[in-house]
Scaffold this motif. Sequence first.
Motif: not given
Length: 267
Positions: A1-9, A38-43, A45-53, A88-90
């Motif tokens: 994943m790039t530093q320009l987009v990151r997933l925080e949980v 998006s793929l990481e959020a999908t996979e 198990k500790d992610v139940s819902a997603v915010i895009v911000y 589409r991934a989102l």
Amino acid sequence: MTQLVRLEVEDGIGIIRLDRPPMNALNDEVQRGIIAASLEATERKDVSAVIVYGGEKVFAAGVDIKQMADWSYTDMVDHSHLFQDFTRALARIPKPTVAAITGYALGGGCEVTLACDFRIAARGAKLGQPEVLLGLIPGAGGSQRLARLVGPAKAKDLIFTGRFIDADEALSIGLVDEVVDLDDGSERGPDPLLAAAKAMMKRYAGGPAYAIRAAKEAIDSGLETDLQSGLEIERMLFASLFATKDRAAGMASFIESGPGKATFEGA
């Protein structure tokens, strides 16, 4: 994943953060980062819902026009699949998603919001599909998802004119689901919009994950087909949930204690 987009949980909620100042222009690296997040959020198990911000100042002002300005037809042929792949991934994240919109959500930025299940906008936000002002049409799903969301006539107005609309007009036509005042004096913290998005997504954390996933698939897939095919999709997904622990727990809890008291494992 790039530093320009990151997933925080945090507390079962994943936040896909767009971080390419000053306007979060969606270049190739950001688009690929959205796919990876998006793929990481999908996979996970500790992610139940997603915010895009996109942050407190801007969601995303669109694709990177400077990057595309000198492209030839064949250059765009090579890139056009990526243009749709990231939205589409989102859209394919099998969990509830919401776009938290500040500042501008234009062109590709608006298309990112359209790929989410819900949209919350700060008062003062501006949304639109201004591609026609460049001699183009939306290329990341806008012509299709916008029409399905607000109806063809309103979508044609926005796409034909390229005009920007504010959060209140977006709410009135169904483009956003909630408008948040950032200076309303509430005690929601330094970022009321993100707090509102978290509150919405918190409803789904700890819920029956496979039932929510099936519901999302039934709705989204059913919209792409005729009624009878949609009913068959629903029938198969409904039956499939009888293989889950959450279905058994939910029914047992209902019989013993009434509705709304079950504890779900997400399994």
